[in-house]
Design a protein around this motif. Sequence first.
Motif, mmCIF file in Angstrom:
data_model
loop_
_atom_site.group_PDB
_atom_site.id
_atom_site.type_symbol
_atom_site.label_atom_id
_atom_site.label_comp_id
_atom_site.label_asym_id
_atom_site.label_seq_id
_atom_site.Cartn_x
_atom_site.Cartn_y
_atom_site.Cartn_z
ATOM 1 N N THR A 80 0.837 -1.201 0.000
ATOM 2 C CA THR A 80 0.000 0.000 0.000
ATOM 3 C C THR A 80 0.872 1.252 0.000
ATOM 4 O O THR A 80 2.020 1.235 0.447
ATOM 5 N N SER A 81 0.278 2.335 -0.473
ATOM 6 C CA SER A 81 0.983 3.620 -0.430
ATOM 7 C C SER A 81 0.900 4.185 0.982
ATOM 8 O O SER A 81 0.101 3.736 1.803
ATOM 9 N N ASP A 82 1.713 5.182 1.256
ATOM 10 C CA ASP A 82 1.807 5.692 2.620
ATOM 11 C C ASP A 82 2.190 7.166 2.606
ATOM 12 O O ASP A 82 2.555 7.719 1.571
ATOM 13 N N SER A 83 2.109 7.773 3.754
ATOM 14 C CA SER A 83 2.656 9.108 3.938
ATOM 15 C C SER A 83 4.166 8.972 4.118
ATOM 16 O O SER A 83 4.670 7.910 4.496
ATOM 17 N N TYR A 84 4.870 10.071 3.877
ATOM 18 C CA TYR A 84 6.325 10.082 4.056
ATOM 19 C C TYR A 84 6.698 11.302 4.878
ATOM 20 O O TYR A 84 5.972 12.298 4.896
ATOM 21 N N GLY A 85 7.843 11.205 5.557
ATOM 22 C CA GLY A 85 8.257 12.321 6.386
ATOM 23 C C GLY A 85 9.743 12.316 6.687
ATOM 24 O O GLY A 85 10.493 11.436 6.247
ATOM 25 N N ILE A 86 10.134 13.326 7.451
ATOM 26 C CA ILE A 86 11.516 13.461 7.914
ATOM 27 C C ILE A 86 11.482 13.752 9.404
ATOM 28 O O ILE A 86 10.743 14.636 9.864
ATOM 29 N N HIS A 87 12.277 13.002 10.147
ATOM 30 C CA HIS A 87 12.432 13.203 11.585
ATOM 31 C C HIS A 87 13.762 13.917 11.816
ATOM 32 O O HIS A 87 14.778 13.546 11.230
ATOM 33 N N PHE A 88 13.767 14.927 12.698
ATOM 34 C CA PHE A 88 14.970 15.712 12.961
ATOM 35 C C PHE A 88 15.494 15.455 14.366
ATOM 36 O O PHE A 88 14.762 15.609 15.343
ATOM 37 N N ASP A 89 16.750 15.041 14.460
ATOM 38 C CA ASP A 89 17.488 14.996 15.717
ATOM 39 C C ASP A 89 18.463 16.165 15.684
ATOM 40 O O ASP A 89 18.546 16.872 14.682
ATOM 41 N N SER A 90 19.237 16.365 16.725
ATOM 42 C CA SER A 90 20.140 17.517 16.742
ATOM 43 C C SER A 90 21.276 17.387 15.737
ATOM 44 O O SER A 90 21.721 18.375 15.169
ATOM 45 N N ASN A 91 21.751 16.169 15.480
ATOM 46 C CA ASN A 91 22.919 16.002 14.612
ATOM 47 C C ASN A 91 22.640 15.160 13.356
ATOM 48 O O ASN A 91 23.571 14.765 12.667
ATOM 49 N N ARG A 92 21.380 14.872 13.078
ATOM 50 C CA ARG A 92 21.024 14.100 11.886
ATOM 51 C C ARG A 92 19.542 14.261 11.588
ATOM 52 O O ARG A 92 18.780 14.778 12.407
ATOM 53 N N TYR A 93 19.161 13.797 10.393
ATOM 54 C CA TYR A 93 17.737 13.669 10.081
ATOM 55 C C TYR A 93 17.505 12.308 9.440
ATOM 56 O O TYR A 93 18.422 11.696 8.893
ATOM 57 N N VAL A 94 16.267 11.842 9.569
ATOM 58 C CA VAL A 94 15.913 10.496 9.137
ATOM 59 C C VAL A 94 14.687 10.590 8.239
ATOM 60 O O VAL A 94 13.675 11.174 8.619
ATOM 61 N N THR A 95 14.777 10.011 7.027
ATOM 62 C CA THR A 95 13.596 9.928 6.167
ATOM 63 C C THR A 95 12.870 8.625 6.492
ATOM 64 O O THR A 95 13.499 7.596 6.736
ATOM 65 N N PHE A 96 11.535 8.684 6.513
ATOM 66 C CA PHE A 96 10.737 7.512 6.888
ATOM 67 C C PHE A 96 9.414 7.521 6.146
ATOM 68 O O PHE A 96 9.066 8.492 5.478
ATOM 69 N N HIS A 97 8.666 6.443 6.255
ATOM 70 C CA HIS A 97 7.309 6.361 5.705
ATOM 71 C C HIS A 97 6.363 6.043 6.848
ATOM 72 O O HIS A 97 6.755 5.512 7.883
ATOM 73 N N GLY A 98 5.127 6.418 6.665
ATOM 74 C CA GLY A 98 4.110 6.155 7.688
ATOM 75 C C GLY A 98 3.628 7.435 8.335
ATOM 76 O O GLY A 98 4.121 8.523 8.062
ATOM 77 N N LEU A 99 2.662 7.267 9.227
ATOM 78 C CA LEU A 99 2.074 8.422 9.911
ATOM 79 C C LEU A 99 2.892 8.905 11.095
ATOM 80 O O LEU A 99 2.619 9.970 11.637
ATOM 81 N N ALA A 100 3.866 8.106 11.509
ATOM 82 C CA ALA A 100 4.715 8.495 12.638
ATOM 83 C C ALA A 100 6.103 7.885 12.447
ATOM 84 O O ALA A 100 6.253 6.821 11.851
ATOM 85 N N TYR A 101 7.100 8.558 12.990
ATOM 86 C CA TYR A 101 8.476 8.078 12.928
ATOM 87 C C TYR A 101 8.681 6.932 13.907
ATOM 88 O O TYR A 101 8.255 6.997 15.056
ATOM 89 N N SER A 102 9.309 5.873 13.447
ATOM 90 C CA SER A 102 9.663 4.755 14.311
ATOM 91 C C SER A 102 11.150 4.479 14.126
ATOM 92 O O SER A 102 11.595 4.154 13.009
ATOM 93 N N SER A 103 11.905 4.592 15.196
ATOM 94 C CA SER A 103 13.356 4.372 15.098
ATOM 95 C C SER A 103 13.686 2.913 14.792
ATOM 96 O O SER A 103 14.787 2.610 14.328
ATOM 97 N N ALA A 104 12.752 2.004 15.025
ATOM 98 C CA ALA A 104 12.995 0.578 14.791
ATOM 99 C C ALA A 104 12.778 0.167 13.339
ATOM 100 O O ALA A 104 13.165 -0.939 12.950
ATOM 101 N N ASP A 105 12.172 1.031 12.524
ATOM 102 C CA ASP A 105 11.885 0.686 11.129
ATOM 103 C C ASP A 105 13.192 0.590 10.344
ATOM 104 O O ASP A 105 13.966 1.549 10.275
ATOM 105 N N THR A 106 13.441 -0.544 9.733
ATOM 106 C CA THR A 106 14.692 -0.777 9.005
ATOM 107 C C THR A 106 14.717 -0.082 7.643
ATOM 108 O O THR A 106 15.775 0.017 7.035
ATOM 109 N N SER A 107 13.581 0.397 7.182
ATOM 110 C CA SER A 107 13.571 1.088 5.889
ATOM 111 C C SER A 107 13.905 2.573 6.015
ATOM 112 O O SER A 107 13.980 3.278 5.010
ATOM 113 N N ASN A 108 14.101 3.068 7.239
ATOM 114 C CA ASN A 108 14.486 4.462 7.443
ATOM 115 C C ASN A 108 15.864 4.721 6.836
ATOM 116 O O ASN A 108 16.721 3.842 6.814
#
Length: 168
Positions: A80-108
């Motif tokens: 299925t298709s999904d929403s996409y986003g970017i999560h910001f930490d102080s020293n990096r950013y993470v691209t992810f899919h879904g309605l919320a960021y999950s640090s455990a997602d291996t596709s990040n």
Amino acid sequence: MKGQLIINHLSFIIRKSRGFTLIELTVVVSIIITLLGFITISLVRSQQTASLTSVEEILVADLRQQQLKSMIGDTEGRSTSDSYGIHFDSNRYVTFHGLAYSSADTSNSFFNLENNMQFNNPNFDVIFSKLSGTISGALTIELQDNTNSNLKRIYLNRHGVVTQVETL
């Protein structure tokens, strides 16, 4: 005799003015060292500015890519298709899919900043809505270079569009 005297005097003057004095050499070397110092300082500043601009351009491109994935319904191989986003930490950013960021997602995908850079407003997410590509509200992302305190502000409107990039 008189002609010989003039020739001797001229050859004495020519022999005497063949080299440089120690003071002349010292002054010339000092000027060259000073000019090289100014050039080095200028090159370091321009390199730092270029580095900050480079990170900002990559981030803006990643924001646009995540928004485009949301709008076209990219599945990245999922069912299925999904929403996409970017999560910001102080020293990096993470691209992810879904309605919320999950640090455990291996596709990040993780993008680490250089050691001298940081986000001034970390621990938030920009999530682009599926199909519309909008975000929950206008926001500002601040990227700072700690070596010279240069700051880039990236403004996004509620439609998820980068409206302005400001250098402070």
